[in-house]
Every structure is written in structure tokens, then in C-alpha cells.
Design a protein around this motif. Structure first.
Motif, mmCIF file in Angstrom:
data_model
loop_
_atom_site.group_PDB
_atom_site.id
_atom_site.type_symbol
_atom_site.label_atom_id
_atom_site.label_comp_id
_atom_site.label_asym_id
_atom_site.label_seq_id
_atom_site.Cartn_x
_atom_site.Cartn_y
_atom_site.Cartn_z
ATOM 1 N N ILE A 1 0.772 -1.107 -0.080
ATOM 2 C CA ILE A 1 -0.047 -0.048 0.061
ATOM 3 C C ILE A 1 0.969 1.114 -0.162
ATOM 4 N N THR A 2 0.268 2.446 -0.390
ATOM 5 C CA THR A 2 1.053 3.313 -0.654
ATOM 6 C C THR A 2 1.158 4.142 0.656
ATOM 7 N N GLU A 3 2.246 5.088 0.770
ATOM 8 C CA GLU A 3 2.194 5.984 2.090
ATOM 9 C C GLU A 3 0.956 6.627 2.220
ATOM 10 N N SER A 4 0.450 7.076 1.193
ATOM 11 C CA SER A 4 -0.761 8.009 1.244
ATOM 12 C C SER A 4 -1.969 7.365 1.729
ATOM 13 N N VAL A 5 -2.106 6.197 1.331
ATOM 14 C CA VAL A 5 -3.001 5.151 1.792
ATOM 15 C C VAL A 5 -3.023 4.704 3.204
ATOM 16 N N ALA A 6 -1.741 4.577 3.450
ATOM 17 C CA ALA A 6 -1.332 4.136 5.043
ATOM 18 C C ALA A 6 -1.834 5.387 5.756
ATOM 19 N N MET A 7 -1.820 6.550 5.442
ATOM 20 C CA MET A 7 -1.846 7.585 6.409
ATOM 21 C C MET A 7 -3.350 8.307 6.146
ATOM 22 N N HIS A 8 -4.381 7.899 5.377
ATOM 23 C CA HIS A 8 -5.346 8.115 5.062
ATOM 24 C C HIS A 8 -6.217 8.202 6.425
ATOM 25 N N ASN A 9 -6.563 7.123 6.837
ATOM 26 C CA ASN A 9 -7.324 6.675 8.113
ATOM 27 C C ASN A 9 -6.346 5.783 8.805
ATOM 28 N N PRO A 10 -5.519 6.379 9.608
ATOM 29 C CA PRO A 10 -4.561 5.136 10.371
ATOM 30 C C PRO A 10 -5.024 4.340 11.086
ATOM 31 N N GLU A 11 -6.200 4.555 11.907
ATOM 32 C CA GLU A 11 -6.515 3.565 12.791
ATOM 33 C C GLU A 11 -7.299 2.529 12.054
ATOM 34 N N ASP A 12 -8.121 3.099 10.982
ATOM 35 C CA ASP A 12 -8.518 1.614 10.131
ATOM 36 C C ASP A 12 -7.599 0.825 9.395
ATOM 37 N N VAL A 13 -6.353 1.513 8.878
ATOM 38 C CA VAL A 13 -5.353 0.918 8.242
ATOM 39 C C VAL A 13 -4.617 -0.041 9.169
ATOM 40 N N ILE A 14 -4.382 0.478 10.256
ATOM 41 C CA ILE A 14 -3.733 -0.541 11.416
ATOM 42 C C ILE A 14 -4.660 -1.614 11.666
ATOM 43 N N ALA A 15 -5.782 -1.506 11.619
ATOM 44 C CA ALA A 15 -6.956 -2.631 12.017
ATOM 45 C C ALA A 15 -6.868 -3.814 10.722
ATOM 46 N N ARG A 16 -6.860 -3.114 9.612
ATOM 47 C CA ARG A 16 -6.666 -3.995 8.467
ATOM 48 C C ARG A 16 -5.273 -4.627 8.415
ATOM 49 N N ILE A 17 -4.386 -4.011 8.511
ATOM 50 C CA ILE A 17 -3.011 -4.839 8.616
ATOM 51 C C ILE A 17 -2.719 -5.855 9.662
ATOM 52 N N ASP A 18 -3.587 -5.396 10.764
ATOM 53 C CA ASP A 18 -3.404 -6.455 11.602
ATOM 54 C C ASP A 18 -4.330 -7.849 11.288
ATOM 55 N N GLN A 19 -5.222 -7.501 10.573
ATOM 56 C CA GLN A 19 -6.154 -8.913 9.990
ATOM 57 C C GLN A 19 -4.966 -9.480 8.981
ATOM 58 N N LEU A 20 -4.324 -8.731 8.090
ATOM 59 C CA LEU A 20 -3.431 -9.305 7.106
ATOM 60 C C LEU A 20 -2.371 -9.997 7.758
ATOM 61 N N LYS A 21 -1.774 -9.635 8.603
ATOM 62 C CA LYS A 21 -0.632 -10.108 9.655
ATOM 63 C C LYS A 21 -1.047 -11.513 10.232
ATOM 64 N N LYS A 22 -2.306 -11.360 10.798
ATOM 65 C CA LYS A 22 -2.836 -12.435 11.297
ATOM 66 C C LYS A 22 -2.891 -13.858 10.632
ATOM 67 N N LEU A 23 -3.221 -13.367 8.955
ATOM 68 C CA LEU A 23 -3.078 -14.279 8.028
ATOM 69 C C LEU A 23 -2.202 -15.025 7.602
ATOM 70 N N GLY A 24 -0.979 -14.089 7.841
ATOM 71 C CA GLY A 24 0.475 -14.703 7.662
ATOM 72 C C GLY A 24 1.125 -13.853 6.586
ATOM 73 N N VAL A 25 0.258 -12.939 5.921
ATOM 74 C CA VAL A 25 1.116 -12.290 4.539
ATOM 75 C C VAL A 25 1.813 -11.182 5.234
ATOM 76 N N GLN A 26 2.768 -10.827 4.173
ATOM 77 C CA GLN A 26 3.545 -9.398 4.660
ATOM 78 C C GLN A 26 2.893 -8.193 4.147
ATOM 79 N N VAL A 27 3.401 -7.183 4.543
ATOM 80 C CA VAL A 27 2.865 -5.824 4.155
ATOM 81 C C VAL A 27 4.076 -4.837 3.991
ATOM 82 N N ALA A 28 4.130 -4.360 2.676
ATOM 83 C CA ALA A 28 5.069 -3.204 2.457
ATOM 84 C C ALA A 28 4.372 -1.759 2.278
ATOM 85 N N ILE A 29 5.095 -0.730 2.724
ATOM 86 C CA ILE A 29 4.595 0.761 2.419
ATOM 87 C C ILE A 29 5.564 1.106 1.113
ATOM 88 N N ASP A 30 4.765 1.351 0.163
ATOM 89 C CA ASP A 30 5.024 1.787 -1.073
ATOM 90 C C ASP A 30 5.326 3.507 -1.119
#
Length: 741
Positions: free
Chosen positions: A613-642
């Protein structure tokens, strides 16, 4: 012998009213016989007789042809006393047949007289020749003759009434259908007078006046308007009722209005028509004679239809008002504005302009202060605009918070209109400052019809809201061409996605310390039939704006997972794939479930998937983004900030994101050629401090790679190593270059 004297058998029906006037109407009797004595005897026997309060008038024919000639030219003959045998044995029967079948006189009563009893069978004659009565001459005494004629005349009268009613009702039905097609009071009432005159067989002379609801109670004559008039009063159309210089007529109409009733006189009628909408109408019709009961009844029926027709017109005008007028601001709405643009273009002189004004952030005013304040603001804007524009300028509200004006350029002072919004609007207890975005167009530059013109200016307005808020964007035809191209591209993209015409290229990512291929980035490509490709920066934003990105993302994810499974079978089991996800995709509720489903379907370890995800996406609604990344991390996938470094990230949020990788934007790598390395160095150090690996994008030269190694950058991606390629050639490349995966 006087048939009306008390000394003789007479026939006057007491239940029939006597007619007024000196000259009574007469029943016309045609005597058809070849013997002169029969004519004389019949006339003598019935002299001075009254039947149903009318005298008798005799017409005489001495053979069948003469009888038919009389019947073809004379009207209102009630009864024919017809001899059977004249020049021929069956002349009377031939005449009867001709009366019914050639002259088509069905109301006329035929009494067959014969001097030869039994000459023709009575039942057969009555059945086959339309005969109404069959008598022998010897049986026709004065009393029997009067009785026979009375029966025949009564039957004739009833048939006349029935047929007159039927014809009148048919005329009413036909006229009503035509009346209901009228759309204005003037057109409707004019037709009413003509139809009434036709119904009664009268010359056209009369008027109609209407009154719209106002204060209760009787309305004086000046409150009634003459909407239609024929004859001597036709010059009074559009004037009040009291403009008539006839006191008697005015008083009569006033009486009908006061009493809410219909008046019938010997010379005219005044019909009061009440409508359910509380609107009223009065019809004055000059007759020149009294109307009979049937005519009065027909008028009553017709008036009921008139009332419905007037109500329909009132309803139609209300619908017109709703269809063409803005109910809040009481100016033209979008539909009427389009129509007015058509009219403006029809009489265009070459300098006409259209201006659209969009009230910025109007929804925020509604949200903060309520819709009532928002409505009052729109009304205040309308009043201020009205005060600025001359009579010839069209003003309309064409959307919730969008106004439009059109007219001659010399009269449409755009700077003055924009300056009007520099002052706050006093709404209730608020002083509201309003900023507007505007677009303008010369009418000659737009499409040839009003709807097309409005569309063109709207295109300019949308562009202004993207890049020129607070200013004026002038329309040019190039804007429409670009819009059409965008729409065509969108249609083609939808078709390409549906038909699986897109493909995926992959670009390797290299571990700088070892030169080993550790991952690839998946990049969507849209090939065309000519071998060219639609640039991603054209179709990806279009897919995001249209919502097609969700469908595209679903296909892309499935395609990538399938390719990972193929590479695993080929021995590249540790190859990770990075997938770019747009803001729309990342915010989609089904992303995590869709990803989990694909991983199960192709039996892929989740750590082989990296969501970018781009930096602008990550900072759009940070709390929502953090929650969504937590879901992805629990799934086992990795996350990058583009594209890291292009925005203004909060370090606190960056730490909470728990990203696995930061990607330095290619712009900072390009700047290394000028010796600028501070931002790249800062990102690398920041990533390492947070325990996050750092990847540099856009590495094209060995010198850039050397600098990145010296700065401690972990990974790199760019043309220095490989261009994006389809899976097949890329797999071959893995082996040819000796780069290990």
C-alpha cells in the motif's frame, strides 16, 4: 267537426305540459293514397285535433314515387298513412321498404292502410317491411284514427328523444376526449363553447369565466376572469367579468355564482361548474330559445365532464410547475434550463454564455447546521443572484448545490457574480462564508442542443473541482473529446476484464548483499491487438474511480496465486510476490477473506504474499489501516509501504503499522545521480531502527546500487536487474542469469 270540443271524442294527454308561445310546433303527417277522397276524409276527420298538445300538419302524395320525393326533401315527418294498393298491387310495400332501407328513416312511423282486408298477411308485412301498424280503411273511424296516430306519434317522439340522447351522448363522449387533451384554460374553454353549440345545434355565442381559489365566500366580478368568448363578447377575453357592459348579463352570472346553481331561461343558460380543487367556472351560452328537457340533461352531463377536464388542467399545470420549477428556490430547474438553452440557441447572436456555480462543501453545512439552514442558504444565494442579473438572464438550480445562468455575454457579468460570494450570507443567526467553483462556456463552443450544452459545461465544472476550486474553468471542445476518450477507455477496460484480456508481468526484487532474487512485484498490463499496451497510469486510476478495481483485483489475486503455485512446482518455492493494492481495494471488506480463500485454493504459504500500500493510503485513516494490517498479519501475509518518503508519515503511526518493508520512491533514487542521498539514507536508517527492511525502487545504474549497498539498503528493484516480464520468459531468465531464487 272540432276534435277538441267536449261533444266529441278528443285526445289531449293531461300528463304532458303545454308549450308556451303563440305558434305551436306541429306533428307532420304524410298521407299516401291514390284516391283523392281518402286525403279529404283524413284531413276532415282530424281537423283542429291536438295530439300530445300539438296540432297536425298534413302532407299529401298520390303515388309511391311522389311519397318518396317528399320524404327525401322534408324533415320531421312523424307518421306516414300509407295505402297498400295504388298503381300497383304492392306499391305501398315498396314505399315502406324504400323508407327503411333507402332513405333510412327509422324514427318515422308507418301505418299501413288497405281497402282489401287480408290482401297481405298482417304479421308478415309488419315483420318484413318495418311497418308499425296495419289497419283496414273501413276500421279507421275518427276515434280509431286518433288513437292510431297518437300511438304512432308517441312512439315517434320517444324514438326521437332516445336517438337525440344517444347522439348527444356520443357527441359528449367524443368532445370530452378532445377536451381532455387540452393543456391550458384558454384552449380548453374555447373548445367547450364550440362543443356546446354543436351539441345544441346553436350559433356560437357565449363566454366562460373562471375563478381560482382565494378568500372564502362570494368573490366579486373583478375576481372572475373571462378565459374564452365567442360572438359579441370575444373582445373581452382576458378581462375581468365586470368589464362586460351589460348589467343584466353580469347580474345573471353573479346570481349563478352566488347561488352556485345553473339557470335556464328562454334566451340563454348560465351553467355553474364546481371543481374539486375549489376552483369554479361559469358558462354563459346564448340559445335564442328555451331548451327542452333532453337538452338540459345533456348539458348537465357535459358539465360534469367539463368539471373533470378543468380539474385535469389544474392538475397538469401543477405537474408542469413541479416538472419545470425548483420548489425550494422558485426558479427554473434543470429541465426548464435545458429547454431555455434550446430557445437561447435558436435565437443566438453569437456572444451567449453559460455559467455554472457550484457551492463548495455544501454538504458540510447541511451536516453541521442541518438541512433547514442549508435550504435557507440556497434561497439566500438565489436572492443575491437575482438582484445582480438583468431581466434577460436565465437563472436555474440544476443540482442540489449547483446554479446555472445563461444569456448574452454583455449582460452576464461573471466577475461581479463571483464577487457577490465574497460577502457572507446571513442565514438565521449564522454568517456563512461561501466559496464557489465555477465553469463557463461560450454557447457556440458547446453541443447544438440544451442538454449537450449543459453536459459540456458540467465537464468543465468537474475539472474545475479537481484542479481550480475557487476559480473559473472555461470549457473547450477538447474537454469533451477527452471525456469521450475516457468513457471509451472505461468501456474497453470493462470488456477486457470480463474477457480476461489483461495479463500480469513480474519484476524481480534483488537482495543487494547477495544478488539473489528474493521476490517479484506483480504488475498488471493491458495488451492491445496491435501489440501495444495501455499505460497503467491511464487505466488503473480509471478502474479505481469506476469501481472496476475490485473485479480487477479479484482476478489479479487469483492469477498471481495460480502462478505462485506453478513456480513452486518448478522449484522456486521461496519466491515471494508483492501485490499493489489501491485504496479502494484495501478498504474493501472482502479483501482478507478473498486472500485467505485464494491461499487455501492453491495451497500457498501466506508468507509468499506481500501486500503493498502507498504511504498516502497508510496515512489516510491510520486507525482503520492499522486494524486492516493486523488482519492481514494474522493471516500470515507480509505488508510493504510503497512510495515511502513522498508523504508526511507520523513516526508513531509508522511504528504501529508493523510493516515488513519500506520501499524508497524512485524519485529519491534518481536524485542519487546528483549526489543527493540524504532522504534515501534517512529512510534506510529509519527502517532499520524500526526493524523494517528497506527496498529501493527504480535502480537503473550500477552506481546507484553501489551507493545503496554502502548505505545499508537491503533490497533493490529496477531496470539494472530486469524489466517487468511475463512469467514464462522470466522463469527462463532466472536460469540464464545464474541469479538464484
Amino acid at each position: 267537426m272540432n276534435a277538441t270540443s267536449p261533444d266529441h271524442d278528443t285526445l289531449r294527454l293531461s300528463d304532458e305540459p303545454e308549450e308556451s308561445g303563440e305558434a305551436l310546433q306541429r306533428w307532420r303527417i304524410l298521407v299516401v293514397d291514390d284516391e283523392q277522397d281518402v286525403h279529404l276524409a283524413t284531413a276532415f276527420a282530424l281537423r283542429d285535433s291536438l295530439i300530445l298538445d300539438r296540432e297536425l300538419e298534413f302532407l299529401h302524395a298520390y303515388n309511391g314515387q311522389e311519397a318518396l320525393n317528399i320524404l327525401s326533401r322534408e324533415s320531421d315527418i312523424a307518421v306516414v298513412l300509407l295505402d297498400v294498393v295504388m298503381q300497383g298491387d304492392d306499391d305501398g310495400l315498396k314505399v315502406a321498404h324504400a323508407i327503411r332501407n333507402q332513405l333510412n328513416l327509422q324514427e318515422l312511423r308507418i301505418v299501413l292502410r288497405t281497402g282489401h282486408p287480408g290482401y297481405a298477411p298482417e304479421y308478415q308485412v309488419i315483420r318484413d317491411y318495418g311497418i308499425n301498424d296495419y289497419k283496414t280503411k273501413s276500421d279507421l273511424s275518427q276515434i280509431r284514427l286518433l288513437t292510431t296516430l297518437t300511438t304512432a306519434i308517441r312512439s315517434y317522439q320517444q324514438l326521437k328523444i332516445i336517438n337525440a340522447s344517444r347522439r348527444g351522448l356520443a357527441l359528449i363522449v367524443e368532445a370530452s376526449g378532445q377536451l381532455f387533451e387540452r393543456r391550458s384554460f384558454e384552449s380548453f374553454t374555447g373548445r367547450v363553447l364550440a362543443d356546446m353549440a354543436a351539441l345544441l345545434g346553436l350559433p356560437l355565442a357565449g363566454l366562460i369565466c373562471v375563478h381560482n381559489p382565494g378568500s372564502p365566500g362570494f368573490q366579486p366580478p373583478h375576481a372572475w376572469t373571462i378565459t374564452s368568448a365567442i360572438g359579441a363578447l370575444d373582445k373581452r377575453i382576458g378581462q375581468p367579468l365586470n368589464a362586460i357592459n351589460d348589467i343584466e348579463l353580469t347580474n345573471t352570472i353573479e346570481h349563478a355564482i352566488r347561488s352556485r346553481s345553473t339557470l335556464f331561461t328562454d334566451e340563454y343558460v348560465v351553467l355553474y361548474v364546481s371543481r374539486p380543487s375549489e376552483q369554479e367556472a361559469v358558462i354563459y351560452l346564448h340559445t335564442g330559445r328555451p331548451l327542452d328537457d333532453i337538452e338540459q340533461q345533456l348539458l348537465d352531463v357535459f358539465c360534469s365532464n367539463i368539471a373533470i377536464g378543468l380539474e385535469n388542467i389544474a392538475l397538469f399545470q401543477q405537474l408542469q410547475e413541479l416538472a419545470y420549477s425548483d420548489p425550494l428556490c422558485h426558479i427554473a430547474n434543470r429541465t426548464q434550463f435545458v429547454s431555455q438553452l434550446d430557445q437561447l440557441r435558436a435565437g443566438a447572436q453569437g456572444d451567449e454564455c453559460v455559467l455554472m456555480i457550484d457551492v463548495d462543501h455544501f454538504s458540510q453545512i447541511n451536516d453541521a447546521l442541518g438541512h433547514l439552514i442549508g435550504d435557507q442558504l440556497l434561497q439566500s444565494i438565489t436572492l443575491r443572484l437575482r438582484a445582480l442579473i438583468p431581466q434577460g438572464i436565465v437563472l436555474a438550480r440544476v443540482d442540489v448545490d449547483v446554479f446555472a445562468l445563461a444569456g448574452r455575454a454583455g449582460e452576464l457579468d461573471i466577475p461581479q457574480i463571483l464577487a457577490a460570494f465574497s460577502r457572507p450570507f446571513a442565514v438565521a443567526s449564522h454568517q456563512l462564508r461561501v466559496q464557489v467553483t465555477t465553469a463557463a462556456a461560450r454557447l457556440a463552443d458547446t453541443e447544438a442542443d440544451g442538454l449537450g450544452c449543459l453536459k459540456d459545461v458540467t465537464i468543465a465544472l468537474n475539472l474545475a473541482k479537481q484542479s481550480a476550486r475557487g476559480g473559473v474553468m472555461w470549457y473547450s471542445p477538447a474537454m469533451s473529446r477527452a471525456s469521450r476518450q475516457r468513457l471509451n477507455l472505461l468501456n474497453d477496460l470493462e470488456s477486457a476484464i470480463a474477457n480476461r484480456l489483461l495479463t500480469v508481468f513480474y519484476q524481480p526484487q534483488i537482495e543487494l548483499s547477495t544478488g539473489r532474487v528474493i521476490a517479484v512485484e506483480a504488475l498488471t498490463r493491458w495488451p492491445l491487438s496491435d501489440g501495444q499496451y495501455v499505460p497503467p497510469d491511464q487505466f488503473i486510476p480509471l478502474a479505481e474511480q469506476s469501481g472496476l478495481i475490485i473485479e480487477l483485483g479479484d482476478w489479479l489475486l487469483d492469477n498471481i496465486c495460480k502462478q505462485i503455485a506453478i513456480w513452486r512446482d518448478q522449484g522456486f518455492g521461496e519466491l515471494r510476490v508483492a501485490i499493489n493494492v489501491s485504496m479502494v481495494q484495501f478498504n474493501h471488506e472482502g479483501l482478507t477473506d478473498l486472500l485467505a480463500s485464494a491461499l487455501r485454493r492453491y495451497q500457498i504459504p501466506p508468507e509468499l504474499i506481500e501486500i503493498e500500500i502507498t504511504e498516502s493510503v497508510a496515512m489516510h485513516n491510520p486507525e482503520d489501516v492499522i486494524a486492516r494490517i493486523d488482519q492481514l498479519k494474522k493471516l500470515g501475509v507480509q505488508v510493504a509501504i510503497d512510495d515511502f518518503g513522498t508523504g508526511f508519515s507520523s513516526l508513531a503511526y509508522l511504528q504501529r503499522l508493523k510493516a515488513d518493508r519500506l520501499k524508497i520512491d524512485r524519485a529519491f533514487i534518481r536524485d542519487m545521480g546528483t549526489g543527493e542521498t540524504s532522504i534515501a539514507e534517512m529512510v534506510i536508517n529509519l527502517g532499520h531502527k524500526l526493524g523494517i527492511k528497506v527496498l529501493a525502487e527504480g535502480v537503473e545504474f550500477p552506481a546507484q546500487a553501489a551507493i545503496l549497498r554502502s548505505l545499508g539498503c537491503d533490497e533493490a528493484q529496477g531496470y539494472l536487474y530486469a524489466k517487468p516480464a511475463p512469467p514464462g520468459p522470466l522463469t527462463v531468465w532466472f536460469g540464464e542469469t545464474g541469479l538464484k531464487v
